[in-house]
Every structure is written in C-alpha cells, then in structure tokens.
Design a protein around this motif. Structure first.
Motif, PDB file in Angstrom:
ATOM      1  N   GLU A 105       0.839  -1.211   0.000  1.00 22.54           N
ATOM      2  CA  GLU A 105       0.000   0.000   0.000  1.00 22.54           C
ATOM      3  C   GLU A 105       0.871   1.257   0.000  1.00 22.54           C
ATOM      4  N   PHE A 106       1.950   1.247   0.784  1.00 27.24           N
ATOM      5  CA  PHE A 106       2.893   2.367   0.817  1.00 27.24           C
ATOM      6  C   PHE A 106       3.460   2.610  -0.587  1.00 27.24           C
ATOM      7  N   ALA A 107       3.885   1.544  -1.253  1.00 25.84           N
ATOM      8  CA  ALA A 107       4.456   1.672  -2.596  1.00 25.84           C
ATOM      9  C   ALA A 107       3.424   2.226  -3.583  1.00 25.84           C
ATOM     10  N   ILE A 108       2.209   1.748  -3.500  1.00 26.54           N
ATOM     11  CA  ILE A 108       1.147   2.245  -4.378  1.00 26.54           C
ATOM     12  C   ILE A 108       0.944   3.743  -4.154  1.00 26.54           C
ATOM     13  N   ASN A 109       0.891   4.145  -2.894  1.00 23.19           N
ATOM     14  CA  ASN A 109       0.639   5.553  -2.560  1.00 23.19           C
ATOM     15  C   ASN A 109       1.803   6.475  -2.907  1.00 23.19           C
ATOM     16  N   HIS A 110       3.005   5.904  -3.075  1.00 28.21           N
ATOM     17  CA  HIS A 110       4.199   6.729  -3.312  1.00 28.21           C
ATOM     18  C   HIS A 110       4.889   6.398  -4.636  1.00 28.21           C
ATOM     19  N   GLN A 111       4.127   5.878  -5.586  1.00 36.48           N
ATOM     20  CA  GLN A 111       4.707   5.505  -6.879  1.00 36.48           C
ATOM     21  C   GLN A 111       5.399   6.673  -7.574  1.00 36.48           C
ATOM     22  N   LYS A 112       4.817   7.852  -7.481  1.00 35.28           N
ATOM     23  CA  LYS A 112       5.391   9.013  -8.178  1.00 35.28           C
ATOM     24  C   LYS A 112       6.786   9.344  -7.660  1.00 35.28           C
ATOM     25  N   THR A 113       7.035   9.094  -6.392  1.00 35.02           N
ATOM     26  CA  THR A 113       8.371   9.314  -5.829  1.00 35.02           C
ATOM     27  C   THR A 113       9.261   8.103  -6.065  1.00 35.02           C
ATOM     28  N   LEU A 114       8.739   6.917  -5.841  1.00 31.54           N
ATOM     29  CA  LEU A 114       9.541   5.694  -5.963  1.00 31.54           C
ATOM     30  C   LEU A 114      10.020   5.444  -7.391  1.00 31.54           C
ATOM     31  N   ILE A 115       9.346   5.999  -8.384  1.00 29.87           N
ATOM     32  CA  ILE A 115       9.768   5.797  -9.770  1.00 29.87           C
ATOM     33  C   ILE A 115      11.140   6.425 -10.027  1.00 29.87           C
ATOM     34  N   GLU A 116      11.546   7.340  -9.155  1.00 27.49           N
ATOM     35  CA  GLU A 116      12.853   7.988  -9.278  1.00 27.49           C
ATOM     36  C   GLU A 116      13.999   7.112  -8.759  1.00 27.49           C
ATOM     37  N   TYR A 117      13.677   5.935  -8.242  1.00 29.41           N
ATOM     38  CA  TYR A 117      14.655   5.027  -7.649  1.00 29.41           C
ATOM     39  C   TYR A 117      14.609   3.670  -8.340  1.00 29.41           C
ATOM     40  N   ASP A 118      15.702   2.940  -8.242  1.00 28.88           N
ATOM     41  CA  ASP A 118      15.675   1.509  -8.492  1.00 28.88           C
ATOM     42  C   ASP A 118      15.353   0.865  -7.153  1.00 28.88           C
ATOM     43  N   ILE A 119      14.605  -0.198  -7.198  1.00 29.30           N
ATOM     44  CA  ILE A 119      14.160  -0.841  -5.963  1.00 29.30           C
ATOM     45  C   ILE A 119      14.660  -2.277  -5.933  1.00 29.30           C
ATOM     46  N   ILE A 120      15.241  -2.646  -4.802  1.00 29.04           N
ATOM     47  CA  ILE A 120      15.506  -4.052  -4.544  1.00 29.04           C
ATOM     48  C   ILE A 120      14.615  -4.436  -3.372  1.00 29.04           C
ATOM     49  N   ALA A 121      14.207  -5.677  -3.345  1.00 27.32           N
ATOM     50  CA  ALA A 121      13.295  -6.109  -2.286  1.00 27.32           C
ATOM     51  C   ALA A 121      13.473  -7.602  -2.054  1.00 27.32           C
ATOM     52  N   THR A 122      13.091  -8.038  -0.873  1.00 26.22           N
ATOM     53  CA  THR A 122      13.072  -9.466  -0.620  1.00 26.22           C
ATOM     54  C   THR A 122      11.982 -10.089  -1.491  1.00 26.22           C
ATOM     55  N   GLY A 123      12.079 -11.393  -1.698  1.00 24.43           N
ATOM     56  CA  GLY A 123      11.301 -12.105  -2.707  1.00 24.43           C
ATOM     57  C   GLY A 123       9.812 -11.848  -2.763  1.00 24.43           C
ATOM     58  N   THR A 124       9.092 -12.215  -1.723  1.00 22.88           N
ATOM     59  CA  THR A 124       7.640 -12.068  -1.737  1.00 22.88           C
ATOM     60  C   THR A 124       7.245 -10.604  -1.809  1.00 22.88           C
ATOM     61  N   THR A 125       7.896  -9.789  -1.014  1.00 30.43           N
ATOM     62  CA  THR A 125       7.598  -8.353  -1.014  1.00 30.43           C
ATOM     63  C   THR A 125       7.858  -7.756  -2.392  1.00 30.43           C
ATOM     64  N   GLY A 126       9.002  -8.074  -2.982  1.00 25.48           N
ATOM     65  CA  GLY A 126       9.335  -7.547  -4.302  1.00 25.48           C
ATOM     66  C   GLY A 126       8.343  -7.960  -5.366  1.00 25.48           C
ATOM     67  N   GLY A 127       7.925  -9.207  -5.326  1.00 26.34           N
ATOM     68  CA  GLY A 127       6.934  -9.683  -6.292  1.00 26.34           C
ATOM     69  C   GLY A 127       5.612  -8.967  -6.153  1.00 26.34           C
ATOM     70  N   ARG A 128       5.205  -8.762  -4.928  1.00 22.73           N
ATOM     71  CA  ARG A 128       3.922  -8.083  -4.697  1.00 22.73           C
ATOM     72  C   ARG A 128       3.985  -6.611  -5.081  1.00 22.73           C
ATOM     73  N   VAL A 129       5.107  -5.945  -4.774  1.00 20.79           N
ATOM     74  CA  VAL A 129       5.243  -4.532  -5.152  1.00 20.79           C
ATOM     75  C   VAL A 129       5.294  -4.405  -6.676  1.00 20.79           C
TER      76      VAL A 129
END
Length: 125
Positions: free
Chosen positions: A21-45
C-alpha cells in the motif's frame, strides 16, 4: 538496474500489505529510484506497481535479507525501508537484527515504519 539511487524494500510477516500500500501511494516518488526487495515483497510490489523498477532477491528467511545486507555493505543501497512486524513471532529474528545492524553500521537512512518512510521520501535522500 540503472544509475538511479537504490531503495531496499523489506516487509516481514503481516506488514507486507502495508508496504505494498505504501508503494502504491508513493509511486510518483519511488519511480525515481531503483528498488531491490526481498522475494515475496518484491513480487507483490512489482505486481501492484508495474511502472516501478523492482528487482526481487530471495525470500527473506531464505537469504534475501542477507543479499540486501551484502549490497548495503558494498555501498550499493541508498535507503532501507523495512516494515517489521512487532506483533508476530519472528523465526528469522536474527536476519532482522543483522539487516538493521548493517544499515546502522554503514549509515544509510532506514525507516522501520510508515511515518518514518514517508519522511525519508519527502526529504528526497
């Protein structure tokens, strides 16, 4: 990955929904970054926010926390957003502590809850 700053996103146990939900709400900011994430979390994001550049590591208890920790130690991570579930038993408690220790040791900004994560993104670190 590109030359953008890298944010690590990690959510344990019952906090995965909150991080998505945090990622959805902050997509406009997060698009300025590359994101690494743990497996399940990364897949869901990645599924919820297909425009974001998300690279999923292994699942946290299977080594994903350590993979991200290694990237922190190598100076490849600029920020850690780590939603820890304080109300569930953590069989991977040592992984949680190790990842937090590395973020502190290598002095990268770290958020352990939504309020702090929002402050970090607002500061554009």
């Amino acid at each position: 990955m590109t030359d953008k700053p890298i944010i690590a996103l990690v959510a344990h146990d019952e906090k995965k929904d909150a991080l998505v939900e945090f990622a959805i709400n902050h997509q406009k900011t997060l698009i300025e970054y590359d994101i690494i994430a743990t497996g399940t979390t990364g897949g869901r994001v990645a599924k919820a926010c297909p425009k974001l550049n998300v690279r999923a590591m292994k699942s946290g208890p299977l080594g994903g926390d350590q993979q991200i920790g290694g990237m922190i130690a190598d100076g490849k991570v600029n920020m850690l957003i780590f939603f820890i579930d304080p109300l569930t038993p953590m069989p991977h408690d040592v992984d949680v502590k190790a990842l937090m220790r590395l973020a502190v040791l290598y002095d990268i900004p770290m958020a352990l809850n939504r309020a702090t994560a929002e402050e970090l993104l607002e500061k554009d670190i």
